[in-house]
Design an enzyme around this catalytic site. Structure first.
Site, PDB file in Angstrom:
ATOM      1  N   HIS B  44      23.281 -17.143 156.023  1.00 13.15           N
ATOM      2  CA  HIS B  44      23.399 -15.844 155.369  1.00 13.15           C
ATOM      3  C   HIS B  44      23.070 -14.707 156.330  1.00 13.15           C
ATOM      4  CE1 HIS B  44      23.518 -13.430 151.656  1.00 13.15           C
ATOM      5  NE2 HIS B  44      22.548 -12.719 152.206  1.00 13.15           N
ATOM      6  N   HIS B  90      26.389 -11.972 145.859  1.00 12.12           N
ATOM      7  CA  HIS B  90      25.111 -12.438 145.334  1.00 12.12           C
ATOM      8  C   HIS B  90      25.384 -13.629 144.426  1.00 12.12           C
ATOM      9  CE1 HIS B  90      20.817 -10.720 145.047  1.00 12.12           C
ATOM     10  NE2 HIS B  90      21.104 -11.066 146.265  1.00 12.12           N
TER      11      HIS B  90
END
Lengths: 225, 732
Positions: B44, B90
């Site tokens: 990420h 998300h």
């Protein structure tokens, strides 16, 4: 004319309403919630938003702020007070208007354009509208479900203190045209002296032809006349 | 604490990565340092599997002020005005905790935008759920929608549109991508690069709590049946504090106090401090005793890895502390000097008067692992439909079926929960081809569209990648905007699988080709890998968020028809390509087809023609033809206006189903006044563009000559019922 717009932490329609007031040549001041004095004003606006995050209960914390005691003092002297959306919730919590604003009946935030019928135009806020005129305004709230006691409801009706009701395009006041479950489809009320108006719909959002319309403009023009 | 295999793998690190850490440090890390490495080296934060491929994308042209690599991209829209924007995923947190996951997704992307000095002016989103009948879908849908609304409504930034799709590929991995758009003055953009030695490093915003610890690592792993247990890694959002933080930051940004600023997003304090120091080639020392904590006895490990929301790190110019402190105090926010920049090139952490960690910044940032993962060429579907497969299907039944389906229904149930017009500059809300938001106090506006087409990408990732850029471009054109630049969010399965990597690389190739051809650069974005559960990956789902510019507010155009007797013309040729179409999916349950080809030259010519026609005031409305083909697009124009339409039957040689539901690309429908027909025909001929009149606007009935006639009321009703019915049934 002179106006003041109160700004709480979490207010978010303060700029929108100031834009309209300034466009109409109001001499407007933004007043921070910690102030203990208000500039001399013909109109005080308590704008929409999420004051203090609407934590505890919408409007409950703002109602206890410094500036609100000053707003109350001015209200008692007859200054015009306009509370829109969260501003209406704050006026209710502070006791300047009676009743309660509960969660919307569908338990969801509602943001959409709705039709509003002018029930009373004999006041300083609505005199540019015709009685029974139907206008289109935008609502955007979680807690706009107006409720009050039978006695107070009678008082509102007897004294012509209901400014607006939710209706359909034809002006019929039906269950289907009630977006949030408000008693008698009430969208906005006045105090007994008719110098305080609290309303859930946003007149400032309908004051620009390029956006969704100008139906809210007459409310400000009424105040000016 | 002794660091063993178990601890290493629980930090999401591979054995060889741990060896590299030891090598870089020249010693064993302590547990705090290990945590910091794991936060910086996960997928990420490090983009370790995607970086080498992302480099291929075009990121520059004469309007790009800042491309990828900062908190958000920045483009020039003339008159010293700039637009700052980015999209981010998300997905993982939203699946575990839909309300907070989606809400903090919105909060995070907003911070990325206002960190750069821009006031956010609009929010968009792209959300994907599993099949409606999947037992988890309804709860996830409700939670995500209220989370997105809850955050945007409270902070007072309009959510002006987006897309919402259902497909079984997302049953165990939903996608929540949020995009924020902000406005700034071109010469007042703030960056994250630290400068100068001995400068104060200031912590502002919310206090640090124990929420979201290892959030970024969680988002860099696939799910299994124990994913529920990851709930504590999801952050909790507080839009009210974010509103205060927004106003306080913008107030401080009015003068020259700030040297650099970075929000604490994924990997919190760790990534923000490392990022600033790394870009500035400096060292940074932090005194962890000074961190404002929400809970007692928080350890350095917890402080450095917490992903508590609504926090920022600022490096201030000398002598500006008091002024800055005053502003943050006014907004009731914490303001604490927690450290200084130095020339050590290390991240040094002190706690209770002891040094608790010391890591070279370079080891955390530039020396992070970089992988050229194995990839295989994706399987490309070749199955074709035969006209025999649908010879018994009536056109009107097929139309109604598509319009009433979950994916093609109107989304009022969703968008009515979003405040779309706070800030009073929203000219066109959701429901059109693109949203249009005015630049406050100016005579210009931007158009915004968010698009994806995972079905096409599954069929052929390269064509899909190209198509989605083109569709986004077309949507912006359709409201009268000149397309300027995009941000992208690339949602894929595990990069450790060669077939997923193959899909990823091919999608990027497609995106690159279209962006280069259309001069439509990528200025920001995000990659979300590991969207998979029990080794099953999602379909490749690149999401594109595009921005266009409208310089004349009188020339904004919408898709609903305007006037009886006006004519509808189609621009672009129709071949009747049904593979991967809404028709095939909704009516035949056929989803293995081939996506339609993209002809970039036609795409560009047709789009530029539409823009010229709009500028010459020759068209009354415009709608691009996308999923569902001509007939669905015509119906959508009528649903918006409540006017009807009389549609001509196509020439006999074409199959009607293929003609009306085919999804050939690069096509538009325009509504024109009969008075302008001749002028338009001359114009099209001169520019060698295909145009043909196919319908006429009329009252009430939506009819196809000699085939069917439906009332517009019926169309509206079937198009607007799905969500209400879905929620009513499942409530019982």
């Amino acid at each position: 004319m002179k106006s003041s717009v109160i700004v709480f932490p979490g207010s978010n329609c303060d700029r929108d309403i100031a834009v309209v007031l300034e466009k109409l040549q109001f001499k407007n001041t933004m007043v921070w919630h910690k102030e203990t004095e208000l500039p001399k004003s013909d109109l005080i606006v308590v704008p929409g938003g999420f004051s203090y995050g609407d934590y505890l209960r919408s409007g409950a914390i703002a109602a206890k702020s410094n500036v609100l005691s000053e707003v109350t003092a001015q209200a008692n002297k007859g200054t015009l007070i306009l509370g829109v959306c969260n501003g209406f919730q704050i006026l209710i919590e502070s006791g300047l208007l009676k009743g309660a604003l509960l969660r919307n009946i569908g338990l969801k935030f509602i943001s959409k354009n709705v039709f509003i019928k002018i029930i009373s135009n004999k006041n300083k806020f609505c005199n540019k509208y015709k009685k029974d005129q139907v206008i289109e305004l935008n609502i955007a709230h979680n807690e706009g479900n107006y409720f009050t006691s039978k006695d107070h409801l009678k008082e509102l009706e007897d004294n012509d203190l209901i400014a607006f009701k939710y209706s359909n395009k034809k002006g019929e006041i039906l269950n289907e045209s009630n977006p949030n479950g408000s008693i008698k489809n009430i969208a906005g009320i006045l105090n007994n002296n008719k110098n305080i108006l609290g309303m859930m719909p946003h007149p400032e959002r309908m004051a620009d032809k390029l956006l969704s319309g100008e139906d809210g403009l007459d409310l400000f023009l009424s105040i000016m006349s | 604490m002794k660091i063993d295999e178990k601890i290493i793998s629980s930090h999401g690190l591979k054995t060889e990565e741990y060896s590299k850490i030891k090598e870089l440090l020249n010693r064993d890390p302590n547990i705090l340092e290990l945590g910091i490495f794991s936060a910086m080296w996960n997928e990420h934060c490090s983009y370790k599997s995607s970086k080498i491929h992302l480099k291929k994308l075009p990121t520059k042209n004469n309007i790009v002020i800042q491309g990828p690599g900062e908190n958000a991209g920045v483009i020039d829209i003339g008159d010293d005005d700039a637009i700052v924007f980015k999209i981010e995923s998300h997905n993982h947190p939203s699946f575990i905790e839909p309300y907070q996951g989606a809400a903090t997704g919105v909060g995070g992307i907003l911070r990325d935008v206002f960190t750069m000095g821009a006031r956010p002016i609009a929010l968009m989103n792209s959300i994907h759920f599993g099949e409606p009948k999947n037992e988890k879908t309804q709860n996830l849908l409700n939670g995500v929608v209220s989370g997105i609304g809850g955050y945007g409504n409270c902070i007072g930034i309009p959510t002006v549109g987006g897309e919402i799709k259902f497909n079984k590929t997302y049953n165990e991995n939903i996608l929540v991508n949020a995009m924020a758009i902000g406005y700034a003055k071109k010469n007042k953009i703030f960056y994250s690069k630290a400068k100068g030695l001995g400068k104060s490093v200031v912590y502002v915003g919310s206090k640090t709590g124990r929420d979201g610890i290892h959030g970024a690592s969680m988002a860099s792993a696939e799910f299994d049946e124990n994913s529920e247990k990851k709930k504590p890694t999801v952050q909790v959002g507080d839009p009210f504090t974010e509103k205060l933080l927004l106003e306080a930051c913008l107030e401080l940004m009015k003068d020259e106090s700030i040297i650099s600023i970075q929000d604490m997003g994924a990997a919190g304090l760790t990534s923000s401090s490392v990022e600033m120091a790394s870009k500035g080639k400096l060292g940074i020392e932090l005194d962890l005793d000074k961190i404002p904590c929400r809970e007692k006895n928080m350890s350095p490990y917890e402080m450095m890895l917490s992903e508590s929301q609504e926090r920022m790190l600022i490096i201030l110019n000398n002598g500006k502390e008091n002024k800055a402190r005053k502003i943050f105090n006014k907004w009731d926010l914490d303001f604490v000097v927690i450290g200084k920049t130095n020339d050590t090139n290390n991240l040094s952490l002190r706690f209770k008067n002891k040094k608790v960690a010391e890591i070279p910044i370079e080891a955390l940032a530039d020396k992070a692992p970089l992988y050229d993962r194995k990839s295989t060429n994706p399987k490309i579907s070749k199955k074709k439909l035969n006209t025999k497969d649908f010879k018994n299907i009536k056109i009107e039944d097929a139309l109604i079926k598509i319009l009433s389906s979950a994916n093609y229904s109107k989304k009022d149930w969703v968008t009515d929960q979003y405040d779309q017009i706070v800030m009073c500059d929203t000219i066109q809300k959701s429901g059109g081809d693109a949203a249009v938001v005015r630049i406050h106090n100016k005579d210009k506006a931007i158009a915004i569209s968010v698009d994806s087409s995972a079905e096409y990408c599954k069929g052929n990732p390269k064509i899909g990648g190209k198509q989605i850029v083109c569709e986004n471009w077309r949507n912006l054109v359709s409201v009268g905007a000149k397309p300027l630049a995009i941000t992208n969010c690339l949602n894929f399965g595990s990069p450790e699988k060669p077939n997923v990597m193959g899909e990823f690389i091919n999608c990027i190739d497609g995106i690159k080709e279209a962006c280069e051809f259309l001069d439509f650069p990528v200025v920001s974005g995000n990659v979300s890998f590991y969207n998979e559960t029990n080794t099953k990956s999602i379909n490749p789902t690149p999401v594109i968020g595009g921005i266009g510019l409208i310089n004349d507010l009188k020339k904004i155009i919408s898709m609903e028809t305007k006037k009886n007797k006006n004519l509808i013309m189609i621009i672009g040729k129709t071949f009747g390509h049904l593979g991967k179409s809404a028709f095939a999916e909704e009516n035949l349950g056929f989803s293995d087809g081939v996506p339609p080809e993209i002809n970039l030259q036609n795409e560009k010519n047709n789009g530029l023609t539409i823009l010229k026609l709009i500028r010459e005031n020759l068209v009354e409305s415009v709608h691009d033809i996308s999923s569902g083909g001509i007939l669905v697009s015509l119906a959508e124009m009528c649903i918006g206006s409540k006017l009807g339409m009389k549609i001509k039957k196509p020439k006999d040689l074409v199959n009607s189903i293929e003609y009306f539901f085919g999804e050939d690309q690069g096509r538009y429908l325009i509504e024109i006044s009969p008075d302008n027909l001749q002028k338009i025909n001359i114009f099209l001929k001169k520019n060698n563009i295909y145009g043909e009149i196919i319908a006429e606007v009329q009252n009430d009935a939506f009819e196809l000559e000699k085939v069917f006639s439906l009332s517009v009321e019926k169309l509206c009703k079937c198009n607007n019922q799905w969500y209400y019915n879905y929620n009513a049934i499942n409530k019982k």
